[in-house]
Design a protein around this motif. Sequence first.
Motif, PDB file in Angstrom:
ATOM      1  N   THR A   1      30.454   8.855  17.205  1.00 50.13           N
ATOM      2  CA  THR A   1      29.514   9.714  17.924  1.00 50.13           C
ATOM      3  C   THR A   1      29.153   9.038  19.243  1.00 50.13           C
TER       4      THR A   1
ATOM      5  N   PHE B   1      28.348   0.731  12.743  1.00 45.59           N
ATOM      6  CA  PHE B   1      29.742   0.800  13.212  1.00 45.59           C
ATOM      7  C   PHE B   1      30.348   2.207  13.168  1.00 45.59           C
TER       8      PHE B   1
ATOM      9  N   ARG C   1      28.644   4.452  15.762  1.00 44.80           N
ATOM     10  CA  ARG C   1      29.023   4.139  17.151  1.00 44.80           C
ATOM     11  C   ARG C   1      30.456   4.557  17.438  1.00 44.80           C
ATOM     12  N   GLU C   2      31.339   4.444  16.424  1.00 45.63           N
ATOM     13  CA  GLU C   2      32.745   4.776  16.662  1.00 45.63           C
ATOM     14  C   GLU C   2      32.961   6.273  16.823  1.00 45.63           C
TER      15      GLU C   2
END
Lengths: 260, 277, 153
Positions: free
Chosen positions: B122, B116, B119-120
Amino acid sequence: MFVNRLQRLGADTIQTVAGLGRATLMLIGAVFGKPDVRKGFPLLIKQLYVVGVLSLLIIVVSGLFIGMVLGLQGYTVLVKFGAEGMLGPLVALSLLRELGPVVTALLFAGRAGSALTAEIGLMKATEQISSMEMMAVDPLRRIIAPRFWAGVISMPLLAVVFTAVGILGGHLVGVDWLGVDAGSYWSAMQANVDLYQDVFNGIIKSIVFAFVVMAIALHKGFDAVPTSEGIAKATTETVVTASLAVLAFDFVLTALMFGG
Amino acid sequence: MQAREQWMERILSDLMVDIQNLTFSRGERLIYDGMSMQVKRGQVTAIMGPSGIGKTTLLKLIGGQLKPERGDILYQGRSIPKMSRAELYQTRKSMSMLFQSGALFSEMTVFDNVAFPIREHTKLPETLIRTMVLMKLEAVGLRGARDLMPSELSGGMARRAALARAIALDPQLIMYDEPFAGQDPISMGIVVKLIRELNNALGLTSIVVSHDVPEVMSIADYVYVVAEKHVIGEGTPEQLRQHASPLVQQFLKGEADGAVPFHFKAAPYADELMELL
Amino acid sequence: MNTRKIEIAVGCFVAIAIGAFLILALKVANTGFAGSGETYTLYADFENIGGLKARSPIKVGGVVVGRVASIELDKTYYTPRVRLEISKQYDNFPETSSVVILTSGLLGEQYLGIQPGFIDETVHILQDGDVIEDTRSAMVLEELIGQFLFNRN
């Protein structure tokens, strides 16, 4: 004694206004936050599923039954005047203008609204929201915004489905069972129902209700005391407050749309 | 020139977090009254104290989730309470917090939980994210549990998974909120080992908030004992064992009665009994 | 895998809603003349409009050609003036046409009926904004009964 009561009233008022202020700020934060399409869209789809698709069954079933009841009741009254030909408009207008948007909003508050409040309250209680903030991810944008928009999109769609199913339910009872002429059911309906005045106004109502219900449900969840009693209380409050707010807004909107 | 010097000083300074004269109250209740403490870069700093003195609150203050009434909190030389929202979010990317409950996102698998933050923040390709997540999970020994949902994990495993998530983006500072509470001896041992090893291997700075004396004493480089709104004792574990304050001694030895009275503040016992007669 | 299922379900949901809306728009409601279609305006003065309302239909031989846009009271003569919005499709009513307020059935709604008049070289075709002179007011049941009783004596 009297002064004490006055003070209580004042304190309650201040608290209510502060609560409304927080809710508004939260809503604005969620609504006007710059959306990130790449990350936001899958979240929206997921919430559309949770909020919209999973509410579809209850909406279809209640729409069918309410339409059938309207057909039955309307028929018994209208047949006394030999006006059973007007059954179509009766069913269609009451569903389009009132029952469709209002009952959908009430069911939605009970089905999706309470679930959202409980979900967000639980996220808060288990520190998920706090931990998201610490990961530098804005929980308003990541958690609140997709749910809010999913609700605002789903509710009018559900209301339209509810109304259409209800009209078919009225047809089922009125035409197929009680023997009203199918041609007159549809043609009288068409003669009396106006696309702009009735259909669109119903949809506008339902969009307004969606904003009201979602704002209340999300705010109650976000503001819940993070304990099991707190969440239970917030969930109940969501259903009660949202239902009352929907009915109050319905009166205002009806007066504005059809009262003049 | 002067600005550059200041910048150099900030970077080279070995103070990670500097709390100056912190005063904070929740509602009517005063929690901290002019408290100061320092956390040095690369060390494990422990904050101990009895329950209910707002240790979690302190971590939230450092993370900028709460604002102090007076005093300042410097993180790498920059004031946390004075930051704008955007700056604060930027700063938080370099810190991490392990919550007591783990606070894993209940709707995602362990793998997605760890992925999470990556993904948020980078835009790395999914294959690289997979490699990173597996590395972090390997570090906490949960690579095999990656497809489980948080509800299927035991308390200790959940905390380790949360730890993997906390180190996902290689933070500079990691804050542990009661990492030993409610753990069986084995998982407690695992967590103790992980905190120490991660701190050394990744060059982290760690703040551990806890009231489990032996575990803290075994891993901390420096310990603060907080009670009654102040720091009542500080030093390395060795220094602390020799500490003169009876309060500190009572806390370290876990005596029921002493400087911190066993009884909650009340009117004299005999008086209250007499009242009924 | 899972995402795909969710997306399909949401797609179905939206499709069902669009279907329901099309039913409402096409089968339930009359798309009417309001707003969208090209219309032109005529006026007609009556003595009494009875139960005629704004949005009542205007029919020629039973076919709806337009709707009553509004009804106002003329301040000088105190007679109601009705504004008619008629579809551009039907734009060749001669000035000899007459307008009648009719009732559909004994208890039904009232509507306007236009009876087209004759056409020759001297007769103009009604243009946007013209007034139809030849009007017959609503049949008021009480007056009719009164007249009937009076004539018998």
